[in-house]
Design a protein around this motif. Sequence first.
Motif, PDB file in Angstrom:
ATOM      1  N   ARG A 182       0.849  -1.185   0.000  1.00 39.82           N
ATOM      2  CA  ARG A 182       0.000   0.000   0.000  1.00 39.82           C
ATOM      3  C   ARG A 182       0.886   1.237   0.000  1.00 39.82           C
ATOM      4  N   PRO A 183       0.384   2.358  -0.483  1.00 44.10           N
ATOM      5  CA  PRO A 183       1.161   3.586  -0.358  1.00 44.10           C
ATOM      6  C   PRO A 183       1.535   3.839   1.107  1.00 44.10           C
ATOM      7  N   GLY A 184       2.800   4.171   1.350  1.00 49.79           N
ATOM      8  CA  GLY A 184       3.290   4.402   2.705  1.00 49.79           C
ATOM      9  C   GLY A 184       4.025   3.218   3.292  1.00 49.79           C
ATOM     10  N   GLU A 185       3.853   2.013   2.726  1.00 48.86           N
ATOM     11  CA  GLU A 185       4.573   0.850   3.250  1.00 48.86           C
ATOM     12  C   GLU A 185       6.041   0.903   2.832  1.00 48.86           C
ATOM     13  N   LEU A 186       6.871   0.175   3.592  1.00 45.73           N
ATOM     14  CA  LEU A 186       8.310   0.159   3.350  1.00 45.73           C
ATOM     15  C   LEU A 186       8.690  -1.007   2.455  1.00 45.73           C
ATOM     16  N   TRP A 193       6.673  -5.189  10.154  1.00 41.88           N
ATOM     17  CA  TRP A 193       7.685  -4.133  10.192  1.00 41.88           C
ATOM     18  C   TRP A 193       7.536  -3.162   9.018  1.00 41.88           C
ATOM     19  N   ASN A 194       6.978  -3.653   7.859  1.00 39.26           N
ATOM     20  CA  ASN A 194       6.907  -2.796   6.678  1.00 39.26           C
ATOM     21  C   ASN A 194       5.756  -1.794   6.750  1.00 39.26           C
ATOM     22  N   ASN A 195       4.933  -1.865   7.796  1.00 40.84           N
ATOM     23  CA  ASN A 195       3.865  -0.889   7.987  1.00 40.84           C
ATOM     24  C   ASN A 195       4.286   0.068   9.100  1.00 40.84           C
ATOM     25  N   PRO A 196       4.731   1.279   8.777  1.00 33.80           N
ATOM     26  CA  PRO A 196       5.236   2.182   9.821  1.00 33.80           C
ATOM     27  C   PRO A 196       4.128   2.822  10.653  1.00 33.80           C
ATOM     28  N   ARG A 197       2.870   2.557  10.326  1.00 36.42           N
ATOM     29  CA  ARG A 197       1.773   3.162  11.070  1.00 36.42           C
ATOM     30  C   ARG A 197       0.818   2.092  11.592  1.00 36.42           C
ATOM     31  N   LEU A 198       1.382   0.991  12.076  1.00 33.02           N
ATOM     32  CA  LEU A 198       0.586  -0.024  12.761  1.00 33.02           C
ATOM     33  C   LEU A 198       0.894   0.065  14.248  1.00 33.02           C
ATOM     34  N   PHE A 199      -0.115   0.357  15.046  1.00 35.41           N
ATOM     35  CA  PHE A 199       0.049   0.528  16.489  1.00 35.41           C
ATOM     36  C   PHE A 199      -0.662  -0.622  17.193  1.00 35.41           C
ATOM     37  N   SER A 200       0.004  -1.245  18.153  1.00 31.11           N
ATOM     38  CA  SER A 200      -0.575  -2.424  18.793  1.00 31.11           C
ATOM     39  C   SER A 200      -0.292  -2.433  20.289  1.00 31.11           C
ATOM     40  N   GLY A 201      -1.075  -3.229  21.015  1.00 22.53           N
ATOM     41  CA  GLY A 201      -0.917  -3.383  22.461  1.00 22.53           C
ATOM     42  C   GLY A 201      -1.840  -4.480  22.951  1.00 22.53           C
TER      43      GLY A 201
END
Length: 399
Positions: A45-49, A177-185
């Motif tokens: 997707r756009p934005g992925e590394l 790791w290739n998604n810089p905007r995935l937030f988890s907990g």
Amino acid sequence: MNRTRTAVAAVLATGTLWFAGGAAPAFAGDAGQVHLLLNSAFDNRPGELVDIEVQGVRERGDVTVSSPVFPHAVRLAQRAHAHHARPAIAMTTGPGTYPLTVRAGGRVVAKDRVEVKPSRRPSFTAASPGEVLRPGERLWMAYDDLYPGESGQSFTVRSPAFRKEVRLAHDPKSTDWNNPRLFSGAAELPQGVRDGTYKVTLYGPGGRVVDEKPLTVRAARSGDRDYVGRVRGPAFFGTSASSGPEDARARGHRVPAGGTVNVLWRDRAPDPGEEERLTATSPAFERPVRLRRDDSKAGDGDDPRYFAPARIRQGLAPGTYAVTVASHHGRVTKVAHLEVTAAAATTKDSGTSGAGGSSGVTVAYVAGGTTGGVLAAAGLGALLKRRAVRRGHGGPPSP
């Protein structure tokens, strides 16, 4: 899922000659080839590394990668026998397949392509639809806002089912790791949380509500597969390297006072959170023992098993002592018996005086009766006897 593709491009001869017997240079790629490895080359997707590694470059000068998916040419950093970079696809990139070119010293050395799919709206995930969680179970949550215009860096989750709010953070070492905007907990549900459906609410910057999901919690009931599980234990095995859980037995195991024994427990369907509270108690132990889940390869194929070493009290009178383990919120309590023997014997020394008291004869006590110890004692006796003969005290007295 990350996908890796390798492209190989022929490299023109550099004109360097290697003579017989000379040491050839070490390169990651085969001689005359450049290897281009793209990790996450498909379905981006756009934005992925995109992880880019180039191996086997012989040319001097910068190694760069260019593609319409990147805002500008990317310079790769050199590391052992390779060049590497991890650039992000521009957020403005539309769906399609795009060329990617590697240059070394201004010359093209490899080519490949990168596929891009459309952006998708931000999404918050908690429990799966229809999923029921047990008290004590861990709930994993994630927020994916890889979407043009999203820029928040702080997200929290709250719910009446939680002890406290949970912060969702980005982990660049995670499987995504290739998604810089995935937030988890994650949040562990309290053991005493009541049955019911709860709201799980995601908050963004400034405390604004971003999204919310339902969460169903229900304790195990009589008739459920995991109500009492299928437990075995407690059982006991030794602490030597040659002893393991496979040798455990529920009766007949002996351990001396002051010694150590491993306590084992198996449960086909343990309650969530058992790893944090499963305890073995006994009047023979110095203190209660917290049993730990065996996550080693040796436990593969077995029911979930827990064990830990227990220290037997010093000076404990020999006898049979009960060992108790309670699980499933106290619904299952089982007892086994451990035989405690007298403390292990210590080394003993004794001595006698020879005739006339002019020479001493030492009698050695060999712990465990080992062959080496017996031979050593015999050799010592022979040496003392030879010395006595030389001094005139060797033979037995005349009748």
